[in-house]
Design a protein around this motif. Sequence first.
Motif, PDB file in Angstrom:
ATOM      1  N   ALA A  45       0.870  -1.192   0.000  1.00 23.10           N
ATOM      2  CA  ALA A  45       0.000   0.000   0.000  1.00 23.10           C
ATOM      3  C   ALA A  45       0.902   1.235   0.000  1.00 23.10           C
ATOM      4  CB  ALA A  45      -0.975  -0.001   1.167  1.00 23.10           C
ATOM      5  N   CYS A  46       1.763   1.277  -0.999  1.00 24.11           N
ATOM      6  CA  CYS A  46       2.914   2.205  -1.019  1.00 24.11           C
ATOM      7  C   CYS A  46       2.547   3.652  -1.281  1.00 24.11           C
ATOM      8  CB  CYS A  46       3.912   1.749  -2.072  1.00 24.11           C
ATOM      9  SG  CYS A  46       3.228   1.736  -3.755  1.00 24.11           S
ATOM     10  N   GLY A  47       1.362   3.920  -1.845  1.00 26.74           N
ATOM     11  CA  GLY A  47       1.071   5.299  -2.235  1.00 26.74           C
ATOM     12  C   GLY A  47       2.119   5.776  -3.227  1.00 26.74           C
ATOM     13  N   LEU A  48       2.668   6.959  -2.990  1.00 23.96           N
ATOM     14  CA  LEU A  48       3.684   7.495  -3.903  1.00 23.96           C
ATOM     15  C   LEU A  48       5.077   6.940  -3.603  1.00 23.96           C
ATOM     16  CD1 LEU A  48       2.361  11.151  -4.231  1.00 23.96           C
ATOM     17  CD2 LEU A  48       2.102   9.264  -5.844  1.00 23.96           C
ATOM     18  N   TRP A  65       3.568  -2.028  -4.032  1.00 21.72           N
ATOM     19  CA  TRP A  65       2.217  -2.344  -4.524  1.00 21.72           C
ATOM     20  C   TRP A  65       1.211  -1.352  -3.956  1.00 21.72           C
ATOM     21  CZ3 TRP A  65       2.200  -8.096  -2.505  1.00 21.72           C
ATOM     22  CH2 TRP A  65       3.195  -8.832  -3.172  1.00 21.72           C
ATOM     23  N   ASP A  66       0.260  -0.994  -4.805  1.00 24.07           N
ATOM     24  CA  ASP A  66      -0.835  -0.134  -4.326  1.00 24.07           C
ATOM     25  C   ASP A  66      -2.049  -0.364  -5.219  1.00 24.07           C
ATOM     26  OD1 ASP A  66      -0.968   2.536  -2.378  1.00 24.07           O
ATOM     27  OD2 ASP A  66      -2.470   2.541  -3.978  1.00 24.07           O
ATOM     28  N   ILE A  67      -3.234  -0.154  -4.645  1.00 23.22           N
ATOM     29  CA  ILE A  67      -4.472  -0.340  -5.406  1.00 23.22           C
ATOM     30  C   ILE A  67      -4.651   0.772  -6.447  1.00 23.22           C
ATOM     31  CG2 ILE A  67      -6.051   0.980  -3.924  1.00 23.22           C
ATOM     32  CD1 ILE A  67      -8.025  -1.367  -4.156  1.00 23.22           C
ATOM     33  N   ASP A  92      -4.707  -4.998  -5.538  1.00 22.31           N
ATOM     34  CA  ASP A  92      -5.492  -4.946  -4.309  1.00 22.31           C
ATOM     35  C   ASP A  92      -4.920  -6.001  -3.361  1.00 22.31           C
ATOM     36  OD1 ASP A  92      -7.307  -5.250  -2.226  1.00 22.31           O
ATOM     37  OD2 ASP A  92      -9.024  -4.744  -3.508  1.00 22.31           O
ATOM     38  N   VAL A  93      -4.254  -5.567  -2.321  1.00 20.83           N
ATOM     39  CA  VAL A  93      -3.540  -6.509  -1.451  1.00 20.83           C
ATOM     40  C   VAL A  93      -4.488  -7.325  -0.574  1.00 20.83           C
ATOM     41  CG1 VAL A  93      -1.415  -5.158  -1.430  1.00 20.83           C
ATOM     42  CG2 VAL A  93      -3.141  -4.767   0.351  1.00 20.83           C
ATOM     43  N   THR A  94      -5.753  -6.893  -0.461  1.00 17.24           N
ATOM     44  CA  THR A  94      -6.698  -7.699   0.314  1.00 17.24           C
ATOM     45  C   THR A  94      -7.179  -8.894  -0.518  1.00 17.24           C
ATOM     46  OG1 THR A  94      -8.600  -6.367  -0.362  1.00 17.24           O
ATOM     47  CG2 THR A  94      -7.498  -5.726   1.668  1.00 17.24           C
TER      48      THR A  94
HETATM   49  C1  SAM Z   1      -2.853   6.821   3.590  1.00 12.70           C
HETATM   50  S1  SAM Z   1      -2.194   6.104   2.144  1.00 12.70           S
HETATM   51  C2  SAM Z   1      -0.566   5.625   2.693  1.00 12.70           C
HETATM   52  C3  SAM Z   1       0.423   5.535   1.572  1.00 12.70           C
HETATM   53  C4  SAM Z   1       1.855   5.246   2.036  1.00 12.70           C
HETATM   54  N1  SAM Z   1       1.975   3.919   2.594  1.00 12.70           N
HETATM   55  C5  SAM Z   1       2.310   6.294   3.032  1.00 12.70           C
HETATM   56  O1  SAM Z   1       2.544   5.985   4.202  1.00 12.70           O
HETATM   57  O2  SAM Z   1       2.437   7.455   2.601  1.00 12.70           O
HETATM   58  C6  SAM Z   1      -3.039   4.532   2.041  1.00 12.70           C
HETATM   59  C7  SAM Z   1      -2.696   3.789   0.765  1.00 12.70           C
HETATM   60  O3  SAM Z   1      -3.293   2.497   0.767  1.00 12.70           O
HETATM   61  C8  SAM Z   1      -3.678   2.202  -0.557  1.00 12.70           C
HETATM   62  N2  SAM Z   1      -4.694   1.140  -0.505  1.00 12.70           N
HETATM   63  C9  SAM Z   1      -5.954   1.224   0.051  1.00 12.70           C
HETATM   64  N3  SAM Z   1      -6.565   0.037  -0.067  1.00 12.70           N
HETATM   65  C10 SAM Z   1      -5.695  -0.799  -0.700  1.00 12.70           C
HETATM   66  C11 SAM Z   1      -5.762  -2.157  -1.104  1.00 12.70           C
HETATM   67  N4  SAM Z   1      -6.859  -2.893  -0.859  1.00 12.70           N
HETATM   68  N5  SAM Z   1      -4.699  -2.703  -1.750  1.00 12.70           N
HETATM   69  C12 SAM Z   1      -3.590  -1.958  -1.984  1.00 12.70           C
HETATM   70  N6  SAM Z   1      -3.465  -0.672  -1.622  1.00 12.70           N
HETATM   71  C13 SAM Z   1      -4.501  -0.100  -0.975  1.00 12.70           C
HETATM   72  C14 SAM Z   1      -4.201   3.519  -1.086  1.00 12.70           C
HETATM   73  O4  SAM Z   1      -4.255   3.590  -2.478  1.00 12.70           O
HETATM   74  C15 SAM Z   1      -3.181   4.493  -0.489  1.00 12.70           C
HETATM   75  O5  SAM Z   1      -2.091   4.690  -1.344  1.00 12.70           O
END
Ligand code: SAM
Length: 193
Positions: A45-48, A65-67, A92-94
């Motif tokens: 859930a890496c975001g940027l 990985w990120d959704i 989608d990691v879930t």
């Molecule tokens: C608050 S952001 C945090 C991003 C990064 N980890 C950080 O600390 O800056 C939450 C992240 O989780 C990702 N996310 C939410 N649900 C997800 C899923 N089911 N699978 C993968 N990524 C997911 C979102 O797209 C978002 O980038």
Amino acid sequence: MTLQTKADKWNKIYEGSEHDAVHAAKVLEENLHLLPISGNALDLACGLGGNAILLAQQGLETSAWDISRIAIDKLQAYSENLSIPIQLEARDVTVTPPTANSFDIIVVTRFLDRTLIPHLIDALREGGLIFYQAFIKDKTGDTGPKNPDYRLAENELLSLFQALQIICYREEGTVGDLKRGFRNEAMLIARKG
Ligand SMILES: C[S@@+](CC[C@H](N)C(=O)[O-])C[C@H]1O[C@@H](n2cnc3c(N)ncnc32)[C@H](O)[C@@H]1O
């Protein structure tokens, strides 16, 4: 929320964000000395990808990985521009969590899905480390999710990862001078085996 709506929600947020403002989370940034010299790492859930960039710069073979396809595309452009190798996936990691014994290091920050924790523990190799940082219910400011279900209860990370050896844990809650310290979040580093 359907899977598509979940991705759409995050895509909208990332459409407007600039990559330059991104940093690794404290749990990683302040504990780089715990990383192995070689091995593979996942920023889940890496975001940027602030964590992924730092992991790759430490010489680890890094996946992120990120959704959100938009977040992944922005991270790809940024990392290619700086010649930082990261294996990127919109995922989608879930639905598709990491497989068993597949990573030496897993970093998860500001993403909380409790059903995923057993998969994260399985996905660590023997001796592998998890770095986790997430928002807590006992907050001192307005950052983080409004829904309390997405915030950790007191010491909850310790119970979620009780099967592992705890290397580092920090949760300050509302104790002491609230203008200073590590607030609104908890961090944990734990080792398998
Ligand atoms: C608050 S952001 C945090 C991003 C990064 N980890 C950080 O600390 O800056 C939450 C992240 O989780 C990702 N996310 C939410 N649900 C997800 C899923 N089911 N699978 C993968 N990524 C997911 C979102 O797209 C978002 O980038």
